[in-house]
Design an enzyme around this catalytic site. Sequence first.
Site, PDB file in Angstrom:
ATOM      1  N   HIS A   1       3.050   8.777   9.556  1.00 36.00           N
ATOM      2  CA  HIS A   1       1.837   8.951   9.305  1.00 36.00           C
ATOM      3  C   HIS A   1       0.737   7.914   9.920  1.00 36.00           C
ATOM      4  O   HIS A   1       1.091   6.678  10.239  1.00 36.00           O
ATOM      5  CB  HIS A   1       1.851   8.741   7.958  1.00 36.00           C
ATOM      6  CG  HIS A   1       2.381   9.977   6.877  1.00 36.00           C
ATOM      7  ND1 HIS A   1       2.845   9.743   5.509  1.00 36.00           N
ATOM      8  CD2 HIS A   1       2.751  11.164   7.465  1.00 36.00           C
ATOM      9  CE1 HIS A   1       3.530  10.761   5.218  1.00 36.00           C
ATOM     10  NE2 HIS A   1       3.384  11.645   6.240  1.00 36.00           N
TER      11      HIS A   1
ATOM     12  N   ASP B   1      -1.902   6.146   8.876  1.00 34.82           N
ATOM     13  CA  ASP B   1      -2.119   4.859   8.405  1.00 34.82           C
ATOM     14  C   ASP B   1      -1.065   3.851   8.783  1.00 34.82           C
ATOM     15  O   ASP B   1      -0.989   2.653   8.373  1.00 34.82           O
ATOM     16  CB  ASP B   1      -2.293   5.037   7.028  1.00 34.82           C
ATOM     17  CG  ASP B   1      -1.158   5.474   6.099  1.00 34.82           C
ATOM     18  OD1 ASP B   1      -0.770   6.538   6.239  1.00 34.82           O
ATOM     19  OD2 ASP B   1      -0.854   4.926   5.260  1.00 34.82           O
ATOM     20  N   HIS B   2       0.223   4.378   9.509  1.00 34.30           N
ATOM     21  CA  HIS B   2       1.161   3.646   9.791  1.00 34.30           C
ATOM     22  C   HIS B   2       1.386   3.381  11.232  1.00 34.30           C
ATOM     23  O   HIS B   2       2.232   2.447  11.771  1.00 34.30           O
ATOM     24  CB  HIS B   2       2.554   3.941   9.064  1.00 34.30           C
ATOM     25  CG  HIS B   2       2.383   3.958   7.660  1.00 34.30           C
ATOM     26  ND1 HIS B   2       3.247   3.048   6.808  1.00 34.30           N
ATOM     27  CD2 HIS B   2       1.917   4.763   6.753  1.00 34.30           C
ATOM     28  CE1 HIS B   2       2.931   3.209   5.548  1.00 34.30           C
ATOM     29  NE2 HIS B   2       2.121   4.347   5.550  1.00 34.30           N
TER      30      HIS B   2
ATOM     31  N   HIS C   1       9.845  10.736   1.397  1.00 37.45           N
ATOM     32  CA  HIS C   1       8.203  10.961   1.588  1.00 37.45           C
ATOM     33  C   HIS C   1       8.222  11.690   2.821  1.00 37.45           C
ATOM     34  O   HIS C   1       7.215  12.586   3.089  1.00 37.45           O
ATOM     35  CB  HIS C   1       7.814   9.476   1.709  1.00 37.45           C
ATOM     36  CG  HIS C   1       6.347   9.242   2.003  1.00 37.45           C
ATOM     37  ND1 HIS C   1       5.294   9.675   1.260  1.00 37.45           N
ATOM     38  CD2 HIS C   1       5.740   8.727   3.430  1.00 37.45           C
ATOM     39  CE1 HIS C   1       4.232   9.576   1.961  1.00 37.45           C
ATOM     40  NE2 HIS C   1       4.519   8.855   3.028  1.00 37.45           N
TER      41      HIS C   1
ATOM     42  N   ASP D   1       6.569   3.842   2.846  1.00 40.34           N
ATOM     43  CA  ASP D   1       6.122   4.608   1.687  1.00 40.34           C
ATOM     44  C   ASP D   1       7.190   5.136   1.159  1.00 40.34           C
ATOM     45  O   ASP D   1       7.081   6.217   0.287  1.00 40.34           O
ATOM     46  CB  ASP D   1       5.203   5.756   2.320  1.00 40.34           C
ATOM     47  CG  ASP D   1       3.850   5.140   2.942  1.00 40.34           C
ATOM     48  OD1 ASP D   1       3.437   3.974   2.466  1.00 40.34           O
ATOM     49  OD2 ASP D   1       3.084   5.854   3.230  1.00 40.34           O
TER      50      ASP D   1
ATOM     51  N   HIS E   1       1.914  -0.394   0.915  1.00 40.20           N
ATOM     52  CA  HIS E   1       0.659  -0.099   0.164  1.00 40.20           C
ATOM     53  C   HIS E   1       0.522  -0.980  -1.319  1.00 40.20           C
ATOM     54  O   HIS E   1       1.524  -1.293  -1.901  1.00 40.20           O
ATOM     55  CB  HIS E   1       0.423   1.446  -0.394  1.00 40.20           C
ATOM     56  CG  HIS E   1       0.160   2.410   0.759  1.00 40.20           C
ATOM     57  ND1 HIS E   1      -0.924   2.692   1.235  1.00 40.20           N
ATOM     58  CD2 HIS E   1       0.782   2.992   1.608  1.00 40.20           C
ATOM     59  CE1 HIS E   1      -0.911   3.468   2.114  1.00 40.20           C
ATOM     60  NE2 HIS E   1       0.461   3.685   2.324  1.00 40.20           N
TER      61      HIS E   1
ATOM     62  N   HIS F   1       7.581   5.312   9.443  1.00 40.95           N
ATOM     63  CA  HIS F   1       7.371   6.849   9.554  1.00 40.95           C
ATOM     64  C   HIS F   1       6.002   7.070  10.182  1.00 40.95           C
ATOM     65  O   HIS F   1       5.591   6.330  10.670  1.00 40.95           O
ATOM     66  CB  HIS F   1       7.331   7.319   8.043  1.00 40.95           C
ATOM     67  CG  HIS F   1       6.572   7.144   7.253  1.00 40.95           C
ATOM     68  ND1 HIS F   1       6.205   5.746   6.766  1.00 40.95           N
ATOM     69  CD2 HIS F   1       5.277   7.910   6.542  1.00 40.95           C
ATOM     70  CE1 HIS F   1       4.974   5.653   5.979  1.00 40.95           C
ATOM     71  NE2 HIS F   1       4.572   6.966   5.974  1.00 40.95           N
TER      72      HIS F   1
HETATM   73 ZN   LIG Z   1       1.169   5.250   3.878  1.00 37.60          ZN
HETATM   74 ZN   LIG Z   2       3.099   7.873   4.464  1.00 36.37          ZN
END
Ligand SMILES: [Zn+2]
Ligand SMILES: [Zn+2]
Length: 257
Positions: A55, A57-58, A109, A131, A169, A53
Amino acid sequence: MKLIALPAFADNYIWLLHTDRHALVVDPGDSAPVLAWMQEHPGVELDAILVTHHHADHTGGLVALVAQTGARVLGPALEKIPVAWQGLQQGDHFDWHGLAFDTLEVPGHTLGHIAFWAQPAEQDPVLFCGDTLFSGGCGRLFEGTPAQMLDSLDRLAALPGNTRVCCAHEYTLSNLRFALTVEPDNTALQSHYLRCTRLREHDLPTLPVALQTERAINPFLRSRETAVAAAVRRQDPLAVDDVTTFAALRQWKNLFR
Ligand SMILES: [Zn+2]
Ligand SMILES: [Zn+2]
């Protein structure tokens, strides 16, 4: 085929799957841990990157990794990510050096979130679920509805029980503390919590976790179980069906400290 969790940021894992010659990574939010691993394994070429996805942090490491390696990127057809990518939707298949991957659309999410499932020869299957599913928990509903997330989790839970669940995570201990509040008498949950506590004391990942373990301990896969539904109803008397129960459980977790 070897599976490794590269820690990134405070609590992310960048999953890396490799043979003697080829590697793929999943959700590289940061290029540095991946490049450091590549430097330690000079005979291995990074040639594929999977993205669940959008985001940051990915996806934050994508530009640097593609520039340095030329790896092909496969990701969600319905989201925007910062490099050129092959968009995948529900049911799409692709091959990576003889390993066949299935794509599942798992909105909740985010709306375009996808997950990847594959079974390496003579090994338990792997699931890269970003996530969506965490050990003992699930992702927050930033874009989707409780009904969408419940359906996504139902479809993940229906995968083979020996699937190794590779979440993005390390949220396990705090998730399990909440799970124990919901289901204090669940003995599988109690022993899983002790095991994960010991792993974290030694700074080891609690992941991957077998999907059959998640079915036994994760309240978000167990919201139809009598004990879980009854606990939710004590928090929210209006939790009367599958979706309102799941929504109230997610809301309870949002407020849990
Ligand atoms: Zn994440
Ligand atoms: Zn995420």
